[in-house]
Structure formats: C-alpha cells, structure tokens
Design a protein around this motif. Structure first.
Motif, PDB file in Angstrom:
ATOM      1  N   ALA A 100     -57.273 -14.657 -17.248  1.00 51.96           N
ATOM      2  CA  ALA A 100     -57.905 -13.926 -18.340  1.00 51.96           C
ATOM      3  C   ALA A 100     -58.116 -12.459 -17.964  1.00 51.96           C
ATOM      4  O   ALA A 100     -57.910 -11.555 -18.775  1.00 51.96           O
ATOM      5  CB  ALA A 100     -59.237 -14.579 -18.701  1.00 51.96           C
ATOM      6  N   GLY A 101     -58.519 -12.226 -16.716  1.00 52.59           N
ATOM      7  CA  GLY A 101     -58.705 -10.848 -16.290  1.00 52.59           C
ATOM      8  C   GLY A 101     -57.414 -10.064 -16.300  1.00 52.59           C
ATOM      9  O   GLY A 101     -57.368  -8.895 -16.715  1.00 52.59           O
ATOM     10  N   LEU A 102     -56.346 -10.679 -15.838  1.00 56.37           N
ATOM     11  CA  LEU A 102     -55.042  -9.999 -15.860  1.00 56.37           C
ATOM     12  C   LEU A 102     -54.603  -9.708 -17.289  1.00 56.37           C
ATOM     13  O   LEU A 102     -54.013  -8.667 -17.581  1.00 56.37           O
ATOM     14  CB  LEU A 102     -54.005 -10.853 -15.132  1.00 56.37           C
ATOM     15  N   ARG A 103     -54.871 -10.648 -18.180  1.00 58.31           N
ATOM     16  CA  ARG A 103     -54.473 -10.438 -19.573  1.00 58.31           C
ATOM     17  C   ARG A 103     -55.201  -9.224 -20.152  1.00 58.31           C
ATOM     18  O   ARG A 103     -54.600  -8.397 -20.845  1.00 58.31           O
ATOM     19  CB  ARG A 103     -54.781 -11.692 -20.394  1.00 58.31           C
ATOM     20  N   GLU A 104     -56.494  -9.096 -19.865  1.00 60.17           N
ATOM     21  CA  GLU A 104     -57.245  -7.951 -20.372  1.00 60.17           C
ATOM     22  C   GLU A 104     -56.770  -6.638 -19.772  1.00 60.17           C
ATOM     23  O   GLU A 104     -56.907  -5.587 -20.366  1.00 60.17           O
ATOM     24  CB  GLU A 104     -58.739  -8.137 -20.078  1.00 60.17           C
ATOM     25  N   ALA A 105     -56.178  -6.716 -18.559  1.00 65.52           N
ATOM     26  CA  ALA A 105     -55.663  -5.505 -17.924  1.00 65.52           C
ATOM     27  C   ALA A 105     -54.284  -5.120 -18.452  1.00 65.52           C
ATOM     28  O   ALA A 105     -53.729  -4.097 -18.046  1.00 65.52           O
ATOM     29  CB  ALA A 105     -55.590  -5.691 -16.421  1.00 65.52           C
ATOM     30  N   GLY A 106     -53.730  -5.948 -19.339  1.00 69.87           N
ATOM     31  CA  GLY A 106     -52.429  -5.611 -19.891  1.00 69.87           C
ATOM     32  C   GLY A 106     -51.275  -6.323 -19.241  1.00 69.87           C
ATOM     33  O   GLY A 106     -50.115  -6.056 -19.574  1.00 69.87           O
ATOM     34  N   ALA A 107     -51.548  -7.209 -18.299  1.00 69.18           N
ATOM     35  CA  ALA A 107     -50.468  -7.930 -17.623  1.00 69.18           C
ATOM     36  C   ALA A 107     -49.943  -9.029 -18.535  1.00 69.18           C
ATOM     37  O   ALA A 107     -50.703  -9.611 -19.318  1.00 69.18           O
ATOM     38  CB  ALA A 107     -50.971  -8.529 -16.323  1.00 69.18           C
ATOM     39  N   PRO A 108     -48.660  -9.339 -18.441  1.00 69.65           N
ATOM     40  CA  PRO A 108     -48.098 -10.441 -19.243  1.00 69.65           C
ATOM     41  C   PRO A 108     -48.493 -11.779 -18.647  1.00 69.65           C
ATOM     42  O   PRO A 108     -47.858 -12.274 -17.724  1.00 69.65           O
ATOM     43  CB  PRO A 108     -46.587 -10.213 -19.140  1.00 69.65           C
ATOM     44  N   VAL A 109     -49.540 -12.363 -19.138  1.00 70.93           N
ATOM     45  CA  VAL A 109     -50.074 -13.599 -18.569  1.00 70.93           C
ATOM     46  C   VAL A 109     -49.967 -14.712 -19.590  1.00 70.93           C
ATOM     47  O   VAL A 109     -50.443 -14.572 -20.721  1.00 70.93           O
ATOM     48  CB  VAL A 109     -51.549 -13.422 -18.149  1.00 70.93           C
ATOM     49  N   PRO A 110     -49.344 -15.845 -19.253  1.00 69.50           N
ATOM     50  CA  PRO A 110     -49.240 -16.961 -20.198  1.00 69.50           C
ATOM     51  C   PRO A 110     -50.534 -17.761 -20.217  1.00 69.50           C
ATOM     52  O   PRO A 110     -51.498 -17.447 -19.522  1.00 69.50           O
ATOM     53  CB  PRO A 110     -48.096 -17.794 -19.599  1.00 69.50           C
ATOM     54  N   ASP A 111     -50.541 -18.808 -21.004  1.00 69.29           N
ATOM     55  CA  ASP A 111     -51.646 -19.755 -20.921  1.00 69.29           C
ATOM     56  C   ASP A 111     -51.684 -20.327 -19.505  1.00 69.29           C
ATOM     57  O   ASP A 111     -50.648 -20.431 -18.850  1.00 69.29           O
ATOM     58  CB  ASP A 111     -51.466 -20.880 -21.943  1.00 69.29           C
TER      59      ASP A 111
END
Length: 917
Positions: A100-111
């Motif tokens: 979740a943190g990576l997703r908020e940073a803009g990283a392409p993170v899947p479920d």
C-alpha cells in the motif's frame, strides 16, 4: 509520545529531522552510509563484501537498546528517497502495508498476491530506477509472517542493481515459524548486519548527570548496562525518589547501598531476603529454614519486603536483580559458601531435582564426594532435556574436583564434543590416557569417530584407534573389535595422510565376512573404497545400497557421505538424492553439509536451478553452524554452481574462503576444489593457469591412489579446454588418459564422457562419429550437462560438414537440454552456433518458464504431489499450485498428466535426473 509517522505504512520522502542520539555516532554513520544508493560503503563497522552495496540491512539488538531511534535518525539523512515503513505481524499485514505504501508513492503495485510478483517486478524495477532511492523498513521483523519474509527475500535477490534498501529491525527473540527464513536472509552475501550494543559508559554518565545531577549516578546508573530503555526507567525512578513522591522502590542498587536500603527493617527481614536471594525464589518453608527463622516470621518478612517494593507482588522474586546480587555481595567472607552448602543439603533432603541442587553446588569451591556425584546426575538430566551447555556447566567443576577419574572425563568429553568437537576430542584422548584397562580404553576409542570427523582430527584418531585395537584382549566384547576396525576405515578415508597410511588394510578388509554379516557403516566404506579404485561399479553400488538400507541416520549419519558418493559415481543418483534429502530432514546438526552435497549432486546431474537453491541455503546455514566439513563444503558447492553460471568473481571469493588447511588434507574435497578452481580460471580467460590446475587435480588423485575417472574429471575438462584452443593433439592426450579408466569403470556417464572427450579432440573426419556415439550413450545417463555439450559439439561438427538439417536437430536438442538444466551458458553457445550457420531459431516453450516453474514442473512431471514439491522447494503449497497453473498455460497443456511428455521426460524414458524428481 510515539511519533505516528514512525509507525505508518504510508510512504514519505526522507529528510525530516531525526531524533537526537547520544553515543551512537559510529552506528549512525554506518547505517546512513549503507542507506545511500551511491558508491558502495566500505567504511567504519563494515561487514559486507568490498565493492558490493548491500541490499538488506539488519539492525538487531535487545529490547530497548535504541534500534528504532537509530533507524529514524538514519532515515532523516536519506534525502529524497521514498521510505515505506511497516511493523512485522504474524497475520500478513506487514506485506499489505508495504504494498500500500509503494502504491501511494506511485509505484506499480498489484494486489497483494504472490502469484503476481513476476509480472509486476519489471514495471517496479523501471519505476525504482527513476527514484533517488527506495527504502522499505520493517520494524519487529522477528514477528514478521513467513510469506512477507519470502516476498522480501525474492525482491532482495532480484533487485541488487536497483537503488533499493530493505531495513529489518529485529529483537533478540524470533518466532520459531520464521526463524530459519530470517536467518537465511541475514546470511545472504548482499546483507549486512548491525548488532547494536550498549551505550558507551561516557554517554550513560552524561545522560544520568543531565537528569539527576550528582545523585548517586555511578551507583544507580551502571547497572543499566548501557540499555537506553532501562536507563530511562532508572532515571525516572531516581527523579521520583529525589522529589519525595515515591519510596526507594527497587531501582538497581549495588552492595554499597544495600545497608541503607535494609536499614529500616528488623534483622530477620534481611536474613529472609538473603535466603530468598540464595534459593532464588524456592519454597517459603525452605527459605525459613535457611534463614533460621520460624515459618510465620518468614511470612511476615516477605510481606514487609513486598510492601516496600523490594519483592514482586505474590512471589518470591526481586523487582530488580541487582538488589539480589547486592545482598549476596554484602555478606561476610565465608558466609555465601555456608549458605550455599546449607541450601544444597535442604534442597537435596526435599527431593528437588539434581539440576536445582547443582545450581547451589556450582557456587562452592571445594566439593564433597556426594556433590560430584550430584553434578554428574544433573549433567545426565541436562543431556536428556537436550541442554548440553548446562551439562558442561555441571561437569567442569566436577572434573576439577576429580581430574583423574576416567569415567568422569569420558562423560565430560562426550558432552563437550556436542558443542566443541575439537575440545571434546582432546578430552577423550585425555580419558584414554587415564584408563589402565585395555577394554575400557577401547570403549573410549570407539567414541572418537564423530568428533574426529567434525574437528578434522582423522589422522590422530586412526592412530589412537589402532593402538586400542592392538591392546584389545581376546575376552573383550565381541562387537567392539569390528566396530573399531570399521571406525579406522570410516575416519581414515576422509584424510589424505591416513588413507595413504592405511593402504593395503583398507583394501584387504573388503574381503572379510559375507555382506549379510557386515555392519552398514562398514558396507559404506567397502563401497566407497571400491568406487574410488574405479574397478567394480556394480559391486560398489550393491554395497552402498545395502548400507543405505542398514543404517539409521537419526542414530549415526557417519556413513551417509560414503554411501552417497558411491551411488553418485555409480549413476544411482535417484537413491543418492533421496538419501541426502532424508539426512537434510533428520540430521539438523549436519544440514548445511548435506544440503551442500545435494547441491553438488544437482550440478552433477545438470540441474543448476535446484543445485543453486541447495548450495545457497547450505552456504547461509554453514555461515553460522559447524559440521563435518560444514565450513568447507558449502562454499565449494556454491562456487561450483556460480562457476557454471559464469559468475566468476563471486566463485573466486568463495574459493578463497574455502582454501583452508582442513580442505587441503581432505581426500575428496581437495581434488574437487582444484577442479572448480581450474574451471573458474578457464572462465576468466586464463587458460594456461586453468590447465596447470587441472594437472594438479590429477596429481592429487594419484597421490592417494584414486583411480575413478569421475570423482574429479580433470582429464575431460582439460581435453575440452585444449580443443577450444585448437590444440587437438594435446587434447587427445588428455582424452586418452581418461579413456582407459572410464571404460574400466563402465557406467554410462564414464563411457559417454570418454567418447565426448575423444570426439572434441579428434580430426574433423572422425569427429562426428565419436560425438554421435557419445550422445547416444549420454542420453541414457544422468549427465545432463555433458549430454547437452555433446549435442552442441555434434551440431557444430555437422555445421562444419555442411549438413545443416542434421545440425539443426542437434543444436535444438542441445538448447532444450540446456534449458531443462538451467545452463544459460550452453544455451547461448547453441543459439550462437545456429545463428552463425544461418539456422533459424525456434523458441522452445521451455524457454518461457521461470527457474521456479521449471523446478516445480520437473518434480510434478516425476509424479511428486504438491505437498512433497512444497517441502522439497521450501515454499507453500499455494505457491506450487500457482507455478503449475502458469506452466500449463505456457506449455499449452491441460494438466499434470501431460507434463512428462511436454518436458521430454516420459515415464518410459530410462533416463534419471537425480534432483529433478
């Protein structure tokens, strides 16, 4: 108050002000330098490999030592790096928080689904490469769940070239379910560990002076031990005392302040407190008897001590242990010994276990005879509960009291040998010197085997056992003589000087009793002797198979290596693999060694993927445990795989580590080490040095009379090297040196390698025929690497002859075999040869499989269940299911029944693949 941002899983850009630290400047510089994604850190406190920036940073230490504050301060210096933090939990939320943190940073993170890792990683790598740095921090990593640790391990191993740092903050206690995974990650070569110790004395004194002024700083602060958390508790307690708002409630004290602490109590209260300190919280009735007061008086004293916060509520334990030690330190000379002796009598009369009574005896100087016997009983109890350290604690003072007691010396030696085989061996030797009876001396000699093998004292052990054998009386235990004779062979065969000295004895003993009257260990030795001589493969294999059926590895695993080596040389690789797997599971003390041997077996069978997995895990375990050759075999096994993959720099570093005196004196490891060393030099381009090392390998084998051409096939490697350089006549000479012993040994691998060596060294007109013969023979052996090489050489020969149609089929088979084995080097050579000949490439469906998918598919194709596959690959059953689903899709098959055919491993095919079962 805790900063909420410090525990948030949301990403943030580093650079804010960190906490102020006292006495942590070196550690802060160390961590800050390694969090930098610039030049590799090699400065103060460095523990990693020079020139390689660490990917994983572990900060560990006891509770309250200041780990989190140190990480906070270092993160504040990270500039524009993206920082994601989470806290380890057993329910998997740590991984979800990081994603979740990576997703908020803009990283392409899947479920958060592990099955999506491979497809996600490429996008993540592209994103991370554009960042100033990415730092993933896991607090309380010791409580992290297994899937999260495996995800982090996979990410770390793939991201060595990215500006990524993974920081694991962990305490001293670890969840047993994840201890092994976390330890393996800590031992990885791209991991650096910082063990955070106590604060320096000057920092403690400065903090105390700032908080309390001159209020007994030295007396009250030194017991903190430099632990910042404990120091804060002490200083807070002192502040309350100084302000008059709290009684003297059990802050740490020393002997100098005990008098003032107990000055307000009646004398019997201090006597009871002292008795509690001596008995360490035992029954109140015993406390009263030791204090020499009535039981009611003891009860009243305990209530007073609890009311004044000296004892914990409802128990007989001190709030702070320094109060207990201060009481004992303030006793008059001779009084501690009197109290301990009395306490030992009281506990013994009350039928307390010998272990409890022994704790009192350990504090005494002069021991009475009954106390020595008590300590021996306590040691036996400790061994039964698998606590050898406690057993040694009990036995050492007993041995000091009776230094000439051979029985006690043997008991101590066997216990010490479990922890320190070298010292245990020395003590057993000392016990033999004390024994006058030849039968007793022979019985002690029979215990020398394991410590001799582990501590590399084989030559001395052979001498001692032979001496015991020569003096053994005729009326001794009839089982003792054959046991000692087998021990001479088993120990002597692992040492070069011993093997040479035993000579004819080792060979003549192979013609003793019928096989059904011979012990399993002796059969294993017979088998390996026959295998090393290189003359009777079937007889050697039969003896090894009988040995495997006859011993129990949980009782004695000393014959495993000999039996496995024989089976490997005899092409019985499936049985060898099963036996090593059994040893890995059932002999945890030797796990690193057996994993390393299984990695070598995987390489021997051409399965580089599983070989690498076993060798890497063995190396990680071997870095922190001891075992028979445990410090040598893992780095050699890993270097073998790395050399095959072309990673010569890492292989060279591992070989340097393995180049020890114990390796140079080993009968079998020395020539193999030289073979791998020569392969690395060859890959580095130094053909002259490689050829010289191949020759030294042959000399090492000849020195000890090893005639088997497969143990370290230096002649084969040298012939291939010279043929690559166009020196065909010289190559033919080496091929001829190996041809005769190879044909004499007669296994498919041996004969096929001899034909292959002759083929690469032959004139062009004769080459194709010899190589075709080699491919036909090797196809029925476990030698996947050599088979792929033979197909490649045959394809090249056919290209030179202008037969591109036939060459296409050979080169395609070479590529498929290389893919199956994970040998990227051979695959590239086959593809390059085809491209240079103008043969269009055809991508095999196998090429689309990842290494993990190939391993899973290979095992499933051999009939292994998902559970068995998960156990062998150390993954979850769900991971196995994910891999198989992907394999079915990529190979365009409908299910498990079609796997064997799709992988070219039909059940009717006679070939066996060793590890890929």
């Amino acid at each position: 108050m805790v900063d909420p941002e410090a525990t948030s899983t949301r990403p943030k850009r580093a650079g804010r002000s960190g906490p102020k630290l006292a006495g942590r400047d070196p550690e802060l510089r160390w961590l800050t330098a390694r969090l930098s994604t610039g030049e590799p850190a090699t400065g103060e406190l460095s523990t990693g490999e020079p020139g390689r920036p660490p990917v994983v940073l572990v900060v560990r230490g006891p509770v309250g030592i200041g780990k989190t504050s140190l990480v906070e301060a270092a993160l504040a210096e990270c500039g524009a790096a993206v920082v994601c933090r989470t806290t380890g939990t057993v329910d998997g939320r740590a991984c979800q928080g990081l994603l979740a943190g990576l997703r908020e940073a803009g990283a392409p993170v899947p479920d958060p689904d592990p099955r999506a890792f491979e497809s996600w990683y490429a996008e993540f790598a592209a994103w991370a490469a554009g960042q100033a740095g990415v730092v993933l921090v896991v607090d309380d990593a010791q409580w992290c769940d297994e899937p999260t640790l495996r995800w982090l391990t996979l990410l770390a191993r793939r991201a060595t070239a990215l500006p990524l740092r993974i920081v694991l903050v962990r305490g001293g206690v670890t969840d047993p379910a994840t201890a092994e995974t976390l330890s393996d990650l800590e031992c990885w070569y791209s991991t650096e560990v910082l063990d955070l110790g106590p604060l320096p004395a000057e920092a403690v004194a400065r903090l105390a002076a700032e908080a309390t002024g001159p209020l007994a700083t030295r007396h009250w602060v030194e017991p903190s031990g430099g632990n910042p958390l404990l120091l804060r508790v002490i200083l807070d307690e002192l502040g309350k005392v100084a302000a008059g708002v709290a009684p003297l409630a059990g802050g740490p004290v020393d002997a100098g302040l005990v008098r003032s602490l107990f000055g307000c109590f009646p004398g019997y209260v201090r006597a009871v407190a002292t008795a509690i300190a001596v008995l360490d919280g035992q029954d109140l009735l015993l406390v009263a008897r030791l204090a020499e007061v009535p039981l009611r008086t003891a009860e009243a004293a305990v209530e007073m001590l609890r009311a004044q916060h000296v004892l914990v509520p409802g128990g007989l334990a001190f709030r702070h242990d320094p109060v207990r030690t201060g009481l004992l330190a303030d006793l008059e000379p001779g009084e501690p010994a009197r109290l301990r002796r009395t306490a030992a009598f009281l506990l013994s009369d009350a039928a307390y276990p010998a272990d409890v009574v022994a704790e009192q005896v350990l504090e005494l100087g002069d021991l009475e005879p009954w106390m020595v016997d008590l300590l021996r009983d306590a040691a036996n109890n400790a061994c039964e509960r698998d606590a050898p350290w406690d057993a040694v604690r009990f036995l050492r003072p007993a041995w000091v009291a009776r230094p000439n007691d051979p029985g006690l010396a043997v008991q101590l030696a066997e216990t010490v040998a479990e922890l320190d085989p070298g010292s245990g061996f020395d003590l057993l030797q000392r016990a033999m010197e004390l024994q006058d009876d030849p039968a007793e001396r022979a019985g002690t000699a029979a215990r020398l085997g394991r410590p001799a093998l582990v501590a590399w004292r084989c030559a001395t052990a052979v001498t001692l056992v032979e001496s015991a054998l020569s003096g053994l009386p005729a009326d001794a235990d009839p089982q003792l003589r054959p046991h000692l004779e087998a021990l001479v062979r088993l120990v002597g065969i692992e040492d070069r000087t011993s093997l040479a000295k035993l000579g004819e004895r080792l060979r003549s003993d192979a013609d003793g009793l019928p096989d059904d009257h011979v012990e399993a260990g002796d059969l294993a030795v017979r088998a390996v002797i026959a295998a090393l001589e290189g003359t009777e493969p079937q007889q050697a294999a039969d003896w090894a198979l009988q040995a495997v059926r006859g011993y129990d590895v949980t009782v004695d695993d000393s014959a495993v290596s000999a039996a496995v080596l024989t089976l490997l040389l005899s092409d019985e690789v499936d049985v060898a693999h099963d036996e090593l797997t059994r040893a890995v599971e059932l002999v945890p003390a030797q796990r690193s060694e057996y994993l390393a041997f299984r990695g070598l077996l995987g390489h021997w069978c051409g399965d580089l993927t599983s070989a690498a997995a076993d060798a890497e895990r063995a190396y990680a375990l071997g870095s922190r445990t001891e075992g028979r050759a445990g410090g040598v075999v893992p780095p050699i096994a890993l270097a073998t795989v790395l050399a095959e993959r072309g990673e010569t720099g890492q292989a060279r570093r591992l070989l340097v580590r393995a180049d020890t005196p114990q390796m140079r004196e080993h009968t079998l490891l020395r020539p193999w080490f030289q073979l791998v060393d020569a392969r690395v030099r060859w890959a580095e381009g130094d053909h002259e040095a490689a050829l010289a090392e191949f020759r030294r390998c042959g000399e090492s084998l000849a020195e000890v009379g090893i005639g088997n051409p497969l143990l370290a096939p230096w002649w084969f490697e040298a012939a291939c090297l010279l043929a690559e350089d166009g020196q065909y006549e010289a190559a033919a000479e080496f091929a001829a040196q190996g041809a005769e012993p190879a044909l004499r040994w007669g296994t498919a691998r041996a004969v096929g390698m001899a034909r292959l060596a002759a083929g690469v060294a032959a004139p062009p007109a004769e080459r194709a025929g010899l190589l075709e013969e080699a491919t036909a023979i090797l196809a029925g052996s476990p030698a996947l690497r050599e088979d792929a090489l033979a197909e490649l050489e045959l394809g090249r020969s056919l290209v030179d002859a202008g037969d591109t149609a036939a060459a296409r089929a050979r080169l395609r088979r070479s590529a498929e075999l290389s893919l199956r084995s994970g040998n990227r080097g051979l695959l590239r050579r086959a593809q390059q040869t085809a491209a240079e000949a103008g043969i269009p490439g055809q991508a095999s469906p196998l090429a689309s499989l990842s290494p993990a998918e190939r391993m899973t598919a290979g095992l499933a194709g051999k009939g292994a269940s998902n559970r068995i596959i998960a156990e062998r690959l150390f993954v979850t059953v769900r991971t196995v299911e994910t891999h198989l689903t992907s394999v079915y899709r990529k190979l365009r098959i409908t299910g498990r029944a079609e796997l064997a055919g799709a992988l070219g491993q039909a059940a009717a095919e006679p070939r066996r693949w060793g590890v890929a079962r």
